[in-house]
Design a protein around this motif. Sequence first.
Motif, PDB file in Angstrom:
ATOM      1  N   GLY A  93       0.800  -1.232   0.000  1.00  0.00           N
ATOM      2  CA  GLY A  93       0.000   0.000   0.000  1.00  0.00           C
ATOM      3  C   GLY A  93       0.826   1.271   0.000  1.00  0.00           C
ATOM      4  N   LYS A  94       2.056   1.206  -0.535  1.00  0.00           N
ATOM      5  CA  LYS A  94       2.955   2.360  -0.426  1.00  0.00           C
ATOM      6  C   LYS A  94       2.451   3.601  -1.150  1.00  0.00           C
ATOM      7  N   GLN A  95       1.682   3.432  -2.212  1.00  0.00           N
ATOM      8  CA  GLN A  95       1.149   4.603  -2.905  1.00  0.00           C
ATOM      9  C   GLN A  95       0.124   5.324  -2.046  1.00  0.00           C
ATOM     10  N   VAL A  96      -0.646   4.553  -1.268  1.00  0.00           N
ATOM     11  CA  VAL A  96      -1.637   5.160  -0.370  1.00  0.00           C
ATOM     12  C   VAL A  96      -0.964   5.735   0.866  1.00  0.00           C
ATOM     13  N   ILE A  97      -0.030   4.979   1.452  1.00  0.00           N
ATOM     14  CA  ILE A  97       0.584   5.396   2.710  1.00  0.00           C
ATOM     15  C   ILE A  97       1.371   6.694   2.559  1.00  0.00           C
ATOM     16  N   ARG A  98       1.869   6.967   1.370  1.00  0.00           N
ATOM     17  CA  ARG A  98       2.611   8.218   1.153  1.00  0.00           C
ATOM     18  C   ARG A  98       1.694   9.440   1.100  1.00  0.00           C
ATOM     19  N   THR A  99       0.377   9.216   1.045  1.00  0.00           N
ATOM     20  CA  THR A  99      -0.554  10.350   1.006  1.00  0.00           C
ATOM     21  C   THR A  99      -1.107  10.670   2.394  1.00  0.00           C
ATOM     22  N   VAL A 100      -0.719   9.908   3.417  1.00  0.00           N
ATOM     23  CA  VAL A 100      -1.115  10.240   4.784  1.00  0.00           C
ATOM     24  C   VAL A 100       0.055  10.931   5.468  1.00  0.00           C
ATOM     25  N   SER A 101      -0.239  11.684   6.504  1.00  0.00           N
ATOM     26  CA  SER A 101       0.812  12.439   7.188  1.00  0.00           C
ATOM     27  C   SER A 101       1.558  11.602   8.217  1.00  0.00           C
ATOM     28  N   GLU A 102       0.842  10.644   8.793  1.00  0.00           N
ATOM     29  CA  GLU A 102       1.383   9.973   9.971  1.00  0.00           C
ATOM     30  C   GLU A 102       1.011   8.499  10.011  1.00  0.00           C
ATOM     31  N   LEU A 103       1.943   7.720  10.497  1.00  0.00           N
ATOM     32  CA  LEU A 103       1.751   6.282  10.677  1.00  0.00           C
ATOM     33  C   LEU A 103       2.119   5.950  12.118  1.00  0.00           C
ATOM     34  N   VAL A 104       1.216   5.264  12.824  1.00  0.00           N
ATOM     35  CA  VAL A 104       1.502   4.835  14.196  1.00  0.00           C
ATOM     36  C   VAL A 104       1.413   3.319  14.227  1.00  0.00           C
ATOM     37  N   VAL A 105       2.529   2.664  14.561  1.00  0.00           N
ATOM     38  CA  VAL A 105       2.576   1.201  14.494  1.00  0.00           C
ATOM     39  C   VAL A 105       3.052   0.599  15.813  1.00  0.00           C
ATOM     40  N   SER A 106       2.508  -0.573  16.108  1.00  0.00           N
ATOM     41  CA  SER A 106       2.940  -1.334  17.273  1.00  0.00           C
ATOM     42  C   SER A 106       3.004  -2.810  16.886  1.00  0.00           C
ATOM     43  N   PRO A 107       4.113  -3.224  16.248  1.00  0.00           N
ATOM     44  CA  PRO A 107       4.249  -4.630  15.822  1.00  0.00           C
ATOM     45  C   PRO A 107       4.400  -5.534  17.042  1.00  0.00           C
ATOM     46  N   HIS A 108       3.779  -6.709  16.996  1.00  0.00           N
ATOM     47  CA  HIS A 108       3.944  -7.624  18.132  1.00  0.00           C
ATOM     48  C   HIS A 108       5.106  -8.596  17.911  1.00  0.00           C
ATOM     49  N   SER A 109       5.836  -8.447  16.802  1.00  0.00           N
ATOM     50  CA  SER A 109       7.019  -9.274  16.547  1.00  0.00           C
ATOM     51  C   SER A 109       7.890  -8.586  15.502  1.00  0.00           C
TER      52      SER A 109
END
Length: 223
Positions: A93-109
């Motif tokens: 989804g890199k084309q979409v994710i580059r159009t948002v300002s912020e990403l908040v992630v919490s990977p469990h591994s």
Amino acid sequence: MITPCEVVADVGTDHGYVPIYLIRHGICKRAIAMDINAGPLERAKNNICREHLTEFIETRLSDGLQELQSKEADAVVMAGIGGELMIRILEDGKQVIRTVSELVVSPHSELALVRKYLTENNFCISDETMLMDEGKYYSILKVSCGEGSHGNEEAYTQMELKYGRILLRKKDKVFFEYLKKEKNKYNQIAQKLQENAAEHGKTRLEEIREQIKLTEQALNYFV
């Protein structure tokens, strides 16, 4: 970690608790709750309905970011997802994710893999925190991902990929307790492996000794 905004998309929403919280606390005005599985999404719908928030939270059956349109959200949240899956979702989804300002992630591994992917793909990790809930530790990363982000200036070391450059600099108390438990865990594994004379045991022992070294380097930040 989420900057107040208009729209937040929660990928892998499960019960829908995150978007409900965000709306209830005025952090965003609208939310999109997304999940690949119909069962969890139905539970999310029920919870949203129970909270009388159907006007503000939309649910979508979606594999990762597939059902999110470009510029449709200001921020994307991904929590409780494995690191490798998270990277696949970001890559697809890199084309979409580059159009948002912020990403908040919490990977469990595979947290180190996620940090490596982000820092090598021109994302900027702007903040990190760690918390403990019911005996488990969770790292949360705040990431700038718009066109104006230029990634972190210096390449991360192996130790920074494993434990987080910002967490190390902040010297957080929860993080300190986590590091001490990590060192104790690795020392116990090393002790057991030293009793194993098999060749594969020796190889594993060297790997564990390397992990102990990285953990001790991280603990040195608190000296």
